[in-house]
Design a protein around this motif. Structure first.
Motif, short mmCIF file in Angstrom:
data_model
loop_
_atom_site.label_atom_id
_atom_site.label_comp_id
_atom_site.label_asym_id
_atom_site.label_seq_id
_atom_site.Cartn_x
_atom_site.Cartn_y
_atom_site.Cartn_z
N GLY A 1 0.79 -1.11 0.15
CA GLY A 1 -0.08 -0.01 -0.07
C GLY A 1 0.81 1.31 -0.08
O GLY A 1 0.33 2.39 -0.34
N MET A 2 2.30 1.08 0.39
CA MET A 2 3.25 2.09 0.25
C MET A 2 4.51 1.51 0.17
O MET A 2 4.65 0.23 0.81
CB MET A 2 3.02 3.05 1.55
CG MET A 2 3.97 3.96 1.77
SD MET A 2 3.96 4.91 3.44
CE MET A 2 2.97 6.44 2.72
N GLY B 1 -2.48 1.69 10.17
CA GLY B 1 -2.96 0.43 8.88
C GLY B 1 -2.38 0.40 7.55
O GLY B 1 -2.90 -0.35 6.85
N VAL B 2 -1.37 1.13 7.28
CA VAL B 2 -0.89 1.02 5.86
C VAL B 2 -0.07 -0.12 5.89
O VAL B 2 0.78 -0.50 6.85
CB VAL B 2 -0.05 2.45 5.84
CG1 VAL B 2 0.57 2.05 4.24
CG2 VAL B 2 -0.91 3.57 5.81
N LYS B 3 0.11 -0.86 4.95
CA LYS B 3 0.55 -2.02 4.60
C LYS B 3 1.89 -1.65 3.49
O LYS B 3 1.88 -0.93 2.59
CB LYS B 3 0.01 -3.23 3.54
CG LYS B 3 -1.23 -3.78 4.29
CD LYS B 3 -1.87 -4.75 3.64
CE LYS B 3 -3.09 -5.34 4.35
NZ LYS B 3 -2.85 -6.17 5.36
N VAL B 4 3.02 -1.61 4.34
CA VAL B 4 4.59 -1.29 3.67
C VAL B 4 5.52 -2.32 3.44
O VAL B 4 5.49 -3.31 3.99
CB VAL B 4 5.35 -0.24 4.61
CG1 VAL B 4 6.62 0.29 4.22
CG2 VAL B 4 4.23 0.76 5.16
N CYS C 1 4.56 3.35 14.17
CA CYS C 1 3.82 4.37 13.73
C CYS C 1 2.26 3.81 13.32
O CYS C 1 1.34 4.55 12.70
CB CYS C 1 4.19 5.02 12.47
SG CYS C 1 5.78 6.15 12.80
N GLY C 2 2.23 2.39 13.74
CA GLY C 2 1.10 1.79 13.40
C GLY C 2 0.76 1.16 12.12
O GLY C 2 -0.13 0.55 11.79
N ALA C 3 1.77 1.08 11.23
CA ALA C 3 2.01 0.60 10.13
C ALA C 3 2.29 -0.88 10.21
O ALA C 3 2.76 -1.34 10.96
CB ALA C 3 3.01 1.25 8.94
#
Length: 178
Positions: A58-59, A120-123, A146-148
């Motif tokens: 996602g990033m 919630g970002v999928k890195v 940071c929650g990712a």
């Protein structure tokens, strides 16, 4: 039409090897000639991007410094944002810092503490070389603070004898030069 059939062929043709740099006993694999060759750069970025798609990115997290170049190109190709994960002291405060060990010393990585919402970002982390794995482990810790979620690691080359793969065994790893 690309004159290389695969990233592996492009890397074999264009990598420059530098003995005893940055310290004695280290064989540095310089990707600068790969990045400067349009065909080689394109096929490397294409294969990195394909791996990031398979990992459901996602990033893209690009690690300082060659990971910036590669990660930015991948993010652009995929229409994603890129998180620049910097070496200590390169970002204005406030920052989140994570120290780690290299095969020839210690270092630290930083990301901004504010200005971006990573919850919630999928890195997918993108870097040039996997050696001890310290850089990728530190980057993951930063991002997860940071929650990712780091959903995988994608690199161009691996120095297998340094054991970095074992440190990353709980997440997918793609090495495009395998």
């Amino acid at each position: 039409m690309n004159r290389y059939g695969s990233a592996r062929e492009a890397l074999a043709a264009r990598i420059r090897y530098v003995q005893d740099w940055p310290e004695e006993g280290i064989l540095f694999e310089d990707l600068t000639p790969v990045l400067a060759d349009a065909d080689a750069f394109q096929i490397v970025v294409d294969e990195l991007a394909d791996a990031c798609v398979r990992l459901n990115a996602g990033m893209i997290g690009g690690l300082d410094a060659r990971g910036f170049l590669l990660g930015s190109a991948v993010a652009y190709k995929l229409g994603l944002g890129v998180l620049a994960i910097r070496k200590k002291g390169k970002l204005p405060p406030p920052v989140i810092t994570e120290a780690y060990s290299l095969e020839y010393g210690t270092a630290a990585l930083e990301i901004p503490a504010d200005g971006q919402d990573l919850a919630g970002v999928k890195v997918v982390l993108v870097d040039d070389v996997l050696a001890t794995g310290g850089t990728l482990v530190a980057a993951r810790k930063l991002i997860e603070q940071c929650g990712a979620e780091v959903v995988g690691n994608v690199v161009v080359l691996e120095v297998a004898e340094l054991g970095g793969r074992e440190r990353l065994s709980d997440r997918p790893l793609v090495v495009i030069n395998e």
